[in-house]
Design a protein around this motif. Structure first.
Motif, PDB file in Angstrom:
ATOM      1  N   GLY A 115     -10.124   5.661   4.665  1.00 37.73           N
ATOM      2  CA  GLY A 115     -11.112   4.912   3.894  1.00 37.73           C
ATOM      3  C   GLY A 115     -10.461   4.383   2.640  1.00 37.73           C
ATOM      4  O   GLY A 115      -9.399   4.855   2.238  1.00 37.73           O
ATOM      5  N   ARG A 116     -11.098   3.382   2.020  1.00 36.23           N
ATOM      6  CA  ARG A 116     -10.517   2.829   0.804  1.00 36.23           C
ATOM      7  C   ARG A 116     -10.711   3.813  -0.341  1.00 36.23           C
ATOM      8  O   ARG A 116     -11.398   4.820  -0.207  1.00 36.23           O
ATOM      9  N   ASN A 117     -10.114   3.487  -1.475  1.00 33.71           N
ATOM     10  CA  ASN A 117     -10.272   4.374  -2.636  1.00 33.71           C
ATOM     11  C   ASN A 117     -11.749   4.491  -3.019  1.00 33.71           C
ATOM     12  O   ASN A 117     -12.479   3.523  -2.976  1.00 33.71           O
ATOM     13  N   GLN A 142     -14.217   6.098  -1.595  1.00 33.88           N
ATOM     14  CA  GLN A 142     -15.255   6.104  -0.563  1.00 33.88           C
ATOM     15  C   GLN A 142     -15.614   7.522  -0.137  1.00 33.88           C
ATOM     16  O   GLN A 142     -16.332   7.705   0.837  1.00 33.88           O
ATOM     17  N   HIS A 170      -3.213   7.452   2.789  1.00 31.54           N
ATOM     18  CA  HIS A 170      -3.253   6.005   2.947  1.00 31.54           C
ATOM     19  C   HIS A 170      -2.082   5.536   3.793  1.00 31.54           C
ATOM     20  O   HIS A 170      -1.946   4.357   4.051  1.00 31.54           O
ATOM     21  N   TYR A 212     -13.596   7.725   9.672  1.00 36.94           N
ATOM     22  CA  TYR A 212     -13.533   6.561   8.799  1.00 36.94           C
ATOM     23  C   TYR A 212     -14.742   6.600   7.866  1.00 36.94           C
ATOM     24  O   TYR A 212     -15.882   6.534   8.305  1.00 36.94           O
ATOM     25  N   ASN A 242     -16.854   5.001   4.719  1.00 32.87           N
ATOM     26  CA  ASN A 242     -17.061   3.799   3.922  1.00 32.87           C
ATOM     27  C   ASN A 242     -18.368   3.944   3.158  1.00 32.87           C
ATOM     28  O   ASN A 242     -19.401   4.267   3.733  1.00 32.87           O
ATOM     29  N   TYR A 265     -10.305   0.241  10.603  1.00 30.48           N
ATOM     30  CA  TYR A 265     -10.111   0.235   9.147  1.00 30.48           C
ATOM     31  C   TYR A 265      -9.304  -0.983   8.738  1.00 30.48           C
ATOM     32  O   TYR A 265      -9.633  -1.679   7.774  1.00 30.48           O
ATOM     33  N   ASN A 266      -8.243  -1.282   9.471  1.00 32.89           N
ATOM     34  CA  ASN A 266      -7.400  -2.426   9.143  1.00 32.89           C
ATOM     35  C   ASN A 266      -8.173  -3.734   9.253  1.00 32.89           C
ATOM     36  O   ASN A 266      -8.040  -4.617   8.405  1.00 32.89           O
ATOM     37  N   SER A 289     -10.539  -4.069   6.270  1.00 35.93           N
ATOM     38  CA  SER A 289      -9.977  -4.319   4.946  1.00 35.93           C
ATOM     39  C   SER A 289      -9.150  -5.600   4.879  1.00 35.93           C
ATOM     40  O   SER A 289      -8.561  -5.892   3.856  1.00 35.93           O
TER      41      SER A 289
END
Lengths: 246, 264
Positions: A60-62, A64, A205, A219, A221, A238-239, A242
């Motif tokens: 997940g992104r930062n 999340q 990451h 995952y 979000n 995920y890719n 984003s």
């Protein structure tokens, strides 16, 4: 066989700004499902099971909720709703260097940290040399911890925590530090632990690391569990999410 | 995979093991990092005793009617130092070790109790000072009242644990309380019968003063040397308030544990 980690309807709330007024009413309010102004759900309605021996990557992104999830599993944060049940102890590689005291020597710190995780004295004594050798700190056993370099601190921490006999290993982006030689050693150690049948819960990451160690991915979000599937499927999703909107 | 551990997590044995490790760490840090080490736990009460002894018996020539005054002072000052240093450490109990609290899952009450224990050990280490003064001060009485000494210690432990469960989480959440606690402690020193005795308090203050649980506890500490200080009301009220604070502390701690962990 009972699940190693059982997470049911997990939710945790944080205050949006730290300076927000905190009233003494909080003392009497129970952690109910209502959302007070200025609070947000860092995680909500997250449920999953982890079987013993599985290795799970959290993606997940930062911001999340990945590290929050890890802290909840480690039991160092308490959920506002839902539950986390962990079967067996947890060896947490989060806040790696946190447990060490600057004024005490390397030797005293090893005894303290391993002891706090429940390792008996005799066991610590018999594994002590191995830990020091792994961290490559033979020359520094009587050095106060605060005089070690940052790399040495991380090496020491990793080598102590990875020697714990706990069946579940939590790893939170700690492998990014340290030089390449030591990182390779850490990877080898994690491989060994996985081969012994430990459960791995991995936040990173680094796609290569995730594909290398994990079989299954979660995952996250916006605090929700979006996808729980094989690690390759999760990473692809995920890719694609984003990707910058062209 | 061998599973060697000191008791399972959550058992009393594991709790005591962790508690002992952390208290021993505190003492080690304290005694390993300075030359004066042990002296520090004795020096503070000694200097304070010397000052009060000088001011009250030499400058004002107005003692509190207790002889020898120096023994009277020290017998309450040593426990006061235990109380004072514990409570001021409670205010930073979580902050000081926040990284450890954030990474290691041990029962959270250990962060409070280890302060009570390590400061209590320092108190025990400082007792020889009291013994020396009692032996070398002419006119010191000594009697069976010494049996109250462990009772006083037990009460003080209960009081400190209760207060810690109250003060530590509140201070972690409300930053102002750290300084407030410091002020209250300073006022409490004079509001507590340390340099005087309960019966010195004029009129209504004698009753009000006995609601300070430390008054009762310090009365018990002094029984060995000053049996005439016995003050039943003060002791009983002190014990009841001590227990009340303990219960309140448990409740507050349980309620605030969750927000405190988020705050760190």
């Amino acid at each position: 066989m009972a699940a190693a980690i059982e997470v049911r309807g997990l939710g945790v709330q944080f205050r949006r700004n730290r300076r927000g007024r905190r009233s003494f009413k909080d003392l009497f309010a129970s952690a109910s499902r209502r959302t007070r102004p200025g609070e947000f759900w860092a995680l909500r309605d997250v449920s999953f099971d982890v079987q013993p021996g599985e290795s799970i990557g959290v993606v997940g992104r930062n911001g999340q909720g990945k590290s929050t999830l890890l802290r909840l599993v480690a039991g160092v944060l308490l959920p506002d709703e839902g539950s986390v049940a962990v079967n067996g102890g947890v060896a947490p590689l989060i806040e790696l260097t946190g447990g060490f005291v600057g004024d005490l020597t390397v030797r005293e710190n090893v005894r303290l940290t391993a002891g706090l995780h429940g390792m008996p004295k005799s066991e610590i004594a018999s594994r002590y040399d191995e830990m020091i050798a792994f961290a490559e700190l033979e020359e520094f056993q009587e050095t106060p911890y605060k005089h070690l370099s940052n790399g040495m601190k991380v090496r020491l921490a990793f080598s102590v925590v990875s020697q714990l006999d706990e069946p579940i290993l939590l790893v939170d982006e700690v492998l990014a530090v340290g030089d390449k030689a030591f990182r390779d050693k850490c990877y080898k150690r994690i491989d060994e632990l996985l081969a012994e049948g430990r459960t791995l819960f991995f936040v990173s990451h680094n796609e290569r690391d995730l594909r290398r160690f994990c079989t299954r991915g979660l995952y996250l979000n916006k605090g929700a569990l979006v996808l729980d599937a094989g690690i390759n499927e999760v990473l692809d999703r995920y890719n694609s999410d984003s990707m910058p909107q062209a | 995979m061998s599973r060697a551990a000191v008791g399972a997590p959550g058992t009393p044995r594991r709790y005591l093991h962790s508690l002992w490790l952390l208290s021993a760490r505190d003492l080690k840090v304290r005694y390993a990092t300075s030359f004066l080490g042990y002296l520090w736990s004795v020096l503070d009460p000694l200097v304070m005793s010397a000052i009060y002894w000088f001011v009250f018996t030499q400058v004002f020539k107005r003692d509190v009617g207790e002889d020898p005054y120096i023994v009277f002072l020290i017998s309450a000052l040593l426990p006061w130092v235990w109380f004072n240093s514990s409570v001021s450490d409670f205010t930073k109990a979580f902050k000081k070790d926040s990284r450890l609290v954030r990474s290691t899952n041990i029962p959270r009450s250990i962060w409070v109790n280890r302060i009570v224990l390590s400061k209590g050990m320092e108190f025990l280490f400082s007792l020889p000072v009291l013994v020396l003064f009692a032996i070398f001060s002419p006119g010191t009485e000594f009697g069976w009242g010494i049996l109250w000494f462990p009772v006083a210690m037990a009460l003080q432990v209960i009081l400190l644990v209760g207060l810690g469960m109250l003060v530590a989480p509140l201070c972690a959440l409300y930053a102002d309380l750290e300084r407030t606690t410091g002020l209250i402690l300073r006022a409490l020193f004079y509001a507590t019968p340390i340099i005087y005795s309960v019966s010195n308090l004029p009129g209504p203050f004698e009753t009000i003063g006995s609601f300070n649980p430390l008054a009762g506890i310090f009365t018990l500490y002094r029984m060995a040397f000053f049996p005439d200080q016995w003050h039943l009301d003060t002791v009983l009220i002190g014990a009841v308030i001590t227990l009340a604070i303990f219960v309140l502390g448990q409740w507050v701690f349980r309620t605030l544990e969750r927000p405190v962990l988020k705050e760190l």
